[in-house]
Design a protein around this motif. Structure first.
Motif, short mmCIF file in Angstrom:
data_model
loop_
_atom_site.label_atom_id
_atom_site.label_comp_id
_atom_site.label_asym_id
_atom_site.label_seq_id
_atom_site.Cartn_x
_atom_site.Cartn_y
_atom_site.Cartn_z
N GLU A 3 0.83 -1.21 0.00
CA GLU A 3 0.00 0.00 0.00
C GLU A 3 0.87 1.26 0.00
O GLU A 3 0.61 2.22 -0.74
N GLU A 4 1.89 1.25 0.85
CA GLU A 4 2.81 2.39 0.90
C GLU A 4 3.45 2.62 -0.46
O GLU A 4 3.57 3.76 -0.93
N ALA A 5 3.86 1.54 -1.10
CA ALA A 5 4.52 1.66 -2.40
C ALA A 5 3.57 2.20 -3.46
O ALA A 5 3.93 3.07 -4.27
N LEU A 6 2.34 1.69 -3.49
CA LEU A 6 1.36 2.16 -4.47
C LEU A 6 1.05 3.64 -4.28
O LEU A 6 0.84 4.38 -5.26
N GLY A 7 1.04 4.07 -3.03
CA GLY A 7 0.75 5.47 -2.74
C GLY A 7 1.81 6.43 -3.22
O GLY A 7 1.55 7.63 -3.36
N GLY A 8 3.03 5.94 -3.49
CA GLY A 8 4.11 6.80 -3.93
C GLY A 8 4.35 6.82 -5.43
O GLY A 8 5.30 7.46 -5.90
N LEU A 9 3.50 6.12 -6.19
CA LEU A 9 3.68 6.07 -7.64
C LEU A 9 3.33 7.40 -8.30
O LEU A 9 2.54 8.19 -7.78
N ASP A 10 3.90 7.63 -9.48
CA ASP A 10 3.54 8.81 -10.27
C ASP A 10 2.16 8.63 -10.92
O ASP A 10 1.42 9.61 -11.09
N PHE A 11 1.85 7.38 -11.29
CA PHE A 11 0.57 7.13 -11.97
C PHE A 11 0.22 5.66 -11.82
O PHE A 11 1.09 4.80 -11.81
N MET A 12 -1.08 5.39 -11.70
CA MET A 12 -1.55 4.01 -11.62
C MET A 12 -2.91 3.91 -12.30
O MET A 12 -3.77 4.78 -12.17
N VAL A 13 -3.10 2.82 -13.06
CA VAL A 13 -4.37 2.55 -13.69
C VAL A 13 -4.76 1.11 -13.40
O VAL A 13 -3.90 0.22 -13.36
N SER A 14 -6.04 0.88 -13.17
CA SER A 14 -6.53 -0.47 -12.89
C SER A 14 -7.67 -0.80 -13.85
O SER A 14 -8.58 0.00 -14.05
N VAL A 15 -7.60 -2.00 -14.43
CA VAL A 15 -8.70 -2.54 -15.22
C VAL A 15 -9.47 -3.46 -14.27
O VAL A 15 -9.05 -4.59 -13.99
N ASP A 16 -10.56 -2.96 -13.75
CA ASP A 16 -11.28 -3.66 -12.68
C ASP A 16 -12.64 -3.02 -12.52
O ASP A 16 -12.78 -1.81 -12.74
N TYR A 17 -13.64 -3.80 -12.15
CA TYR A 17 -14.94 -3.17 -11.93
C TYR A 17 -15.27 -2.97 -10.45
O TYR A 17 -16.41 -2.67 -10.09
N TYR A 18 -14.26 -3.10 -9.58
CA TYR A 18 -14.45 -2.79 -8.16
C TYR A 18 -13.43 -1.75 -7.70
O TYR A 18 -12.27 -1.75 -8.12
N LEU A 19 -13.89 -0.89 -6.81
CA LEU A 19 -13.01 0.01 -6.07
C LEU A 19 -12.60 -0.75 -4.82
O LEU A 19 -13.27 -0.73 -3.80
N ASN A 20 -11.48 -1.48 -4.92
CA ASN A 20 -11.07 -2.36 -3.83
C ASN A 20 -9.81 -1.84 -3.15
O ASN A 20 -9.38 -0.71 -3.36
N GLU A 21 -9.19 -2.71 -2.35
CA GLU A 21 -8.06 -2.30 -1.53
C GLU A 21 -6.83 -1.95 -2.36
O GLU A 21 -5.94 -1.23 -1.89
N THR A 22 -6.76 -2.43 -3.59
CA THR A 22 -5.66 -2.09 -4.50
C THR A 22 -6.06 -0.96 -5.44
O THR A 22 -5.35 0.04 -5.58
N THR A 23 -7.21 -1.09 -6.09
CA THR A 23 -7.59 -0.11 -7.10
C THR A 23 -7.88 1.27 -6.50
O THR A 23 -7.87 2.27 -7.23
N CYS A 24 -8.12 1.35 -5.19
CA CYS A 24 -8.36 2.66 -4.57
C CYS A 24 -7.11 3.54 -4.65
O CYS A 24 -7.19 4.76 -4.45
N HIS A 25 -5.95 2.96 -4.95
CA HIS A 25 -4.72 3.74 -5.11
C HIS A 25 -4.52 4.21 -6.54
O HIS A 25 -3.57 4.95 -6.82
N ALA A 26 -5.40 3.78 -7.46
CA ALA A 26 -5.24 4.13 -8.87
C ALA A 26 -5.66 5.57 -9.12
O ALA A 26 -6.45 6.16 -8.37
N ASP A 27 -5.14 6.13 -10.20
CA ASP A 27 -5.59 7.44 -10.68
C ASP A 27 -6.77 7.30 -11.62
O ASP A 27 -7.62 8.18 -11.70
N VAL A 28 -6.81 6.17 -12.33
CA VAL A 28 -7.91 5.89 -13.26
C VAL A 28 -8.29 4.42 -13.12
O VAL A 28 -7.41 3.55 -13.00
N ILE A 29 -9.60 4.14 -13.12
CA ILE A 29 -10.09 2.77 -13.13
C ILE A 29 -10.94 2.58 -14.38
O ILE A 29 -11.86 3.35 -14.64
N LEU A 30 -10.61 1.55 -15.15
CA LEU A 30 -11.33 1.22 -16.38
C LEU A 30 -12.12 -0.06 -16.13
O LEU A 30 -11.54 -1.15 -16.08
#
Length: 764
Positions: free
Chosen positions: A407-434
């Motif tokens: 979680e700490e590592a994901l929070g420090g990224l410049d950008f994150m995108v998730s292909v997923d239909y849930y806002l879950n414990e990982t995708t909540c760190h994304a900038d865009v969810i598809l």
């Protein structure tokens, strides 16, 4: 969707159970087992009825969203695709291709559309920083298959419908419906085994749901399976019980394994394993002397400190006792679409340790680094540091060790995108969810699990519901991103031929490709009329071309191959549509030596990398076993992965996210059934209610995986109301099997103590 009954394959685990879904007025009225499905024969588990919950879930995302200071905001698809492509392209341009990381979750392997589109997408990304659930799951099995048989997904499958002895170690098919052994209705198949006079023996640190049905059960200490299995090998040689059976002329290096087993007498390993020496000898003797027998291992043996060696030894035991390629033993499947042969034709048998990860120098497997080092690659600065990340149908915050660090590592990224239909414990760190379409809105064919089935079988399911014009399938999302990334990499314009190819690929989708593969496979076109004219050419190709020549591979895979003469023919997409309950393709059959992909056509019984790791195993034999409690995971039939906890049908009832502990350990620690316990390792701590039971071995505690829905920023309301705690919040990501790079999820040591919250102060 018209009213009536529609037949489909449940995609929620590996079992491929057939379901009959009744639709009324455009909605699901009921979900039942499909009695006409020749593979599952009407069986379903509780997960199948949750297909309705997942489809109708109001928490499921339907449109792209992006994170803003004001919260998540919906976007149009073109805008979202451009934003993601621009960000990923700029990251690669500024920091190099390896500055982008990709994680693929295991729902991808239940989805033929995703499988078809993943490789073009990964090529467009161009990064070596690839990860998946493989290294938290089945990697030791893939490595053993690669080293011994020459192909990473050529797995020997227990012929459970015909065996008389089934030895099950570190697996719980009553809860999983099989894993790397697709076996719907395991209870029914076990009952049939026992009715014909057969037996099942289970070895596990916990008396699982499977163990409770066994004819014989043994506790074993976590992480000691390799010692027990090596002692069984020792017994076979010592008592002259080695009989290679049909594979005898194909097996090499038997003497190397005999020499390696010499120190591991049953007496020497007894204390470390917790099994009596005579019990170990009896297991080996029974496997050797029962004509139809199979030994099967799974998560408990593979995701531990000796996961690589333990899985290799399990394969060796089946070979040494003549059970490989024998009906009633373990055999290779012959699926309608043979990804093993197709992979070999294109040079994709698999590879291991061609390169090593930047920070911890862990080996890659088939182009992927171990998931345990994802956070390292994001947090450690330097050339190749991951600065942008893509997840596709995965939740590694809950499924990989040390989720809080990730979680700490994901929070420090410049950008994150998730292909997923849930806002879950990982995708909540994304900038865009598809968000892709849900499973019932797309067609389905099990490309992967057909290769692991206990009976050859094929089934296609058409989409049950219309996805709507403003939705995208996952294959459309991945191909669109790949296309736009390629255009940006080429300066904004692709050559006409390449551009037309992309457009055609995106237009036709995966089903025409599926049809082509079915028709060209061993059960494909009925070639009786043309066989006479073409057979000489096919025979010549098989005789004179090198073993791994592509044309020989095509000939071998073709329905014209004489090897397939007795198989049913005429399989195509239309044929499967005309048979919506599925098509039975027959029992598993002997297939050696044709099914081997090693360079010399031999089975490598003693690959050097395993022999070299035995020094570490011998150190374990001579060292005292841990006095601290050892932690293992567990699985429940209502829960496969974290994304199923937003179904009210699957989480209802008593709390299943508990700490299982033996009464002796509970008494020693002052724990009572009404208590909660604090489980810790170093600075990692979770708290769970206590479940005191004699079904767990003394010195061992158990926590189920996939829970931990108490994070902020997620959007799954039912899951949050049944949060539980994540076992991976207490497991270390530094602890891996050095041979294979597999995460150690079973056998890490923990401290347990009573947890009683401080009393709240009375309000003034």
């Amino acid at each position: 969707m018209e009213n009536g009954t529609h037949y489909r394959t449940c995609h929620l685990c590996e079992a491929m159970c057939g379901v009959a879904i009744d639709v009324k007025d455009g909605r699901i009225a009921s979900i039942k087992g499909d009695d006409k499905d020749p593979f599952s024969r009407g069986h379903i588990c509780p997960k199948a009825v949750a297909l309705q919950d997942l489809h109708e879930d109001p928490d499921r995302l339907r449109k792209p969203v992006r994170k803003t200071t004001a919260g998540w905001q919906e976007m149009e698809w073109d805008e979202a695709f451009d934003l993601v492509a621009d960000k990923l392209h700029q990251t690669r341009k500024d920091h190099g291709r390896n500055s982008i990381g990709v994680y693929l979750g295991n729902p991808n392997v239940h989805n033929h559309g995703s499988l078809v589109s993943t490789m073009p997408f990964l090529r467009a990304i161009g990064s070596q920083n690839r990860f998946s659930a493989t290294s938290n799951d089945q990697l030791p099995h893939m490595l053993a298959s690669l080293e011994m048989f020459g192909h990473q997904i050529l797995f020997p499958i227990p012929d459970i419908d015909h065996t008389d002895l089934f030895i099950c170690i570190g697996a719980n098919p009553m809860a999983s419906n099989g894993s790397l052994m697709t076996v719907p209705d395991f209870r029914g198949r076990l009952k049939a085994l026992q009715q014909r006079g057969g037996r099942m023996v289970v070895v596990d640190p916990r008396r699982t749901e499977t163990a409770k049905l066994a004819d014989q059960f043994h506790f074993i200490r976590p992480g000691s399976d390799a010692l027990m299995l090596m002692a069984m090998v020792h017994t076979l040689f010592e008592e002259d019980l080695v009989d290679l059976g049909p594979a005898e002329r194909l097996v090499k290096d038997v003497d190397l394994l005999r020499l390696a087993s010499l120190p591991y007498t049953p007496e020497a390993v007894s204390e470390h394993t917790g099994l009596g020496a005579e019990d170990i000898r009896t297991l080996a003797r029974d496997l050797a002397t029962t004509r139809k027998a199979a030994l099967y291992t799974r998560m408990g043996t593979s995701t531990q400190r000796f996961g690589g060696v333990a899985t290799w030894l399990a394969y060796c035991l089946n070979i040494l006792t003549g059970k490989l390629d024998t009906p009633g033993g373990v055999l290779f499947t012959q699926p309608a679409i043979d990804l093993v042969e197709l992979g070999a034709m294109s040079g994709q048998n698999g590879h291991f340790a061609k390169r090593h990860s930047r920070v911890r120098s862990l080996p890659e497997f088939a182009g992927e680094y171990p998931a345990s080092t994802m956070a390292d690659e994001m947090l450690a600065p330097g050339d190749g540091q991951i600065r942008a990340f893509v997840t596709v149908a995965g939740n590694p915050v809950l499924s990989s060790p040390n989720g809080r660090r990730l979680e700490e590592a994901l929070g420090g990224l410049d950008f994150m995108v998730s292909v997923d239909y849930y806002l879950n414990e990982t995708t909540c760190h994304a900038d865009v969810i598809l968000p892709p379409t849900a499973a019932l809105e797309r067609s389905h064919y099990d490309l992967i699990f057909s290769m692991f089935a206990v009976r050859n079988f094929a089934k296609y399911s058409e989409a049950l519901f219309d996805a709507g014009p403003d939705s995208r399938h996952d294959w459309q999302i991945l191909l669109e991103l790949a296309h736009r990334l390629e255009k940006r990499r080429k300066g904004g314009q692709l050559p006409l031929r390449s551009e037309l190819g992309w457009r055609a690929f995106k237009q036709i989708g995966p089903d025409p490709i599926l049809d082509m593969l079915l028709r060209a496979g061993p059960y494909g076109a009925d070639v009786g009329r043309v066989r006479g004219a073409l057979q000489p050419a096919i025979d010549l190709a098989m005789d004179i071309l090198p073993k791994r020549h592509p044309l020989r591979g095509l000939a071998q895979l073709s329905p014209l191959n004489r090897r397939w003469q007795e198989l049913p023919k005429g399989l195509s997409l239309k044929a499967l549509k005309d048979n919506p309950n599925g098509v039975d393709l027959g029992p598993l059959q002997p297939s050696l030596p044709d099914r081997l992909y090693t360079r010399d056509g031999k089975i490598n019984l003693a690959p050097r990398r395993y022999l070299e790791d035995l020094g570490r195993l011998h150190e374990a034999l001579t060292a005292p076993f841990p006095e601290a409690l050892q932690l293992i995971g567990r699985r429940h039939v209502r829960s496969n992965n974290s994304w199923m906890h937003n179904s009210h049908r699957l989480v209802k009832g008593k709390d299943r996210c508990t700490l299982m502990i033996h009464p002796k350990d509970a008494s020693r620690l002052g724990l009572q059934a009404s208590d909660s316990a604090q489980i810790s390792a170093e600075s990692r701590t979770i708290t769970l209610p206590v479940e005191i039971t004699e079904d767990i071995m003394p010195g061992v505690v158990s926590i189920p995986h996939g829970w931990g829905h108490d994070r902020d920023g997620t959007g799954q309301r039912i899951a949050a109301d049944h949060a539980g705690a994540s076992i991976n919040d207490v497991l270390s990501d530094d602890n891996v099997d050095p041979l294979s790079g597999t995460s150690v999820l079973n056998g890490q040591t923990v401290n347990v103590k009573v947890w009683r919250p401080e009393r709240q102060r009375k309000r003034a």
